[in-house]
Design a protein around this motif. Structure first.
Motif, short mmCIF file in Angstrom:
data_model
loop_
_atom_site.label_atom_id
_atom_site.label_comp_id
_atom_site.label_asym_id
_atom_site.label_seq_id
_atom_site.Cartn_x
_atom_site.Cartn_y
_atom_site.Cartn_z
N GLN A 291 -30.30 -20.46 -131.52
CA GLN A 291 -29.00 -20.20 -131.90
C GLN A 291 -28.14 -21.53 -131.39
O GLN A 291 -27.48 -22.08 -132.43
N TYR B 286 -20.84 -18.60 -140.24
CA TYR B 286 -21.55 -17.57 -139.74
C TYR B 286 -22.28 -17.48 -138.45
O TYR B 286 -22.32 -16.73 -137.62
N HIS B 287 -23.09 -18.72 -138.29
CA HIS B 287 -23.82 -18.73 -136.96
C HIS B 287 -22.70 -19.15 -135.79
O HIS B 287 -23.27 -18.43 -134.65
N LEU C 130 -21.73 -15.67 -134.82
CA LEU C 130 -23.19 -15.03 -134.28
C LEU C 130 -23.28 -15.51 -132.67
O LEU C 130 -23.37 -14.66 -131.73
N THR D 46 -24.86 -12.24 -130.68
CA THR D 46 -25.76 -11.41 -131.17
C THR D 46 -26.71 -12.56 -132.06
O THR D 46 -26.53 -13.59 -132.44
N THR D 47 -27.96 -11.82 -132.43
CA THR D 47 -28.86 -12.63 -133.31
C THR D 47 -28.75 -12.12 -134.88
O THR D 47 -28.03 -10.93 -135.04
N THR D 48 -29.30 -12.87 -135.78
CA THR D 48 -29.00 -12.29 -137.19
C THR D 48 -29.76 -10.95 -137.28
O THR D 48 -29.23 -9.95 -138.02
N THR E 116 -27.35 -8.13 -136.05
CA THR E 116 -26.48 -7.87 -136.98
C THR E 116 -26.93 -6.62 -138.13
O THR E 116 -25.95 -5.81 -138.33
#
Length: 198
Positions: free
Chosen positions: A7, A93-94, A97, A102-104, A107
């Motif tokens: 990330q 968006y990233h 996160l 959190t990771t994609t 979510t």
């Protein structure tokens, strides 16, 4: 957080590409403005063609000249502007996160978990409402409730509580930001313990 380095690098890549697209769009715009000034297009239009020296009357002629003489640069500038908007959305968006740690994948799993919890709560409320109706039907001695009163009575399904997701890795905005900027895998304490165990 499961993959802080992934990330971390994706956020930096997105921000870098976003800045490059914005820089390219502005640079091409400034080059075209310099070319417009160098060839004195506004002066030619006002003196030789009698166009009023106002933005409203000059704009269509200047845009027509730009599209005719520099259509590739205009197309490239529009493309880079659109790509920079898309990259800005991806970056936001990233960044979200990273700041929520959190990771994609997590979510999407949270969304499934929340919808499952809502269905479970609705099922419990529906069961409670059904039990209350059955209990109301079996009592013979109670006077019957009026239609108006029963119509305005609040349903038990509306009393569902809000579902809260509990992310154990979320340690607050500033700590999450610190973990993205300085990942655990690059810290001296992590490298020291890794060398001892390996």
């Amino acid at each position: 957080m499961a993959y802080p380095c992934v990330q971390h690098s994706s956020v930096l890549d997105l921000s870098w590409h976003f800045l490059l697209c914005i820089y390219g769009t502005i640079a091409i715009g400034l080059v075209l403005a310099g070319r417009l000034k160098e060839l004195q297009i506004v002066h030619v239009l006002t003196v030789y063609y009698g166009v009023d020296n106002s933005l409203r009357s000059l704009a269509p002629y200047v845009v027509q000249w730009l599209l005719d003489a520099h259509n590739t640069q205009i197309l490239l500038m529009v493309f880079m502007g659109v790509v920079s908007l898309l990259l800005a959305g991806f970056f936001a968006y990233h960044a979200n996160l990273c700041l929520t740690n959190t990771t994609t994948n997590e979510t999407f799993k949270w969304q499934d978990y929340i919808s499952w919890q809502k269905k479970l709560i609705e099922a419990r409320a529906s069961t409670a409402a059904l039990k209350a109706n059955i209990a109301g039907m079996t009592t013979e001695g109670k006077p019957r409730e009026g239609k108006c009163k029963s119509f305005f009575r609040q349903s038990l399904l509306q009393d569902t509580e809000a579902i809260v997701k509990k992310n154990v890795y979320d340690k607050g905005f500033f700590h999450n930001l610190y973990e993205v900027v300085f990942p655990v895998s690059t810290r001296a304490s992590f490298l020291h313990t890794k060398s001892k165990s390996g």
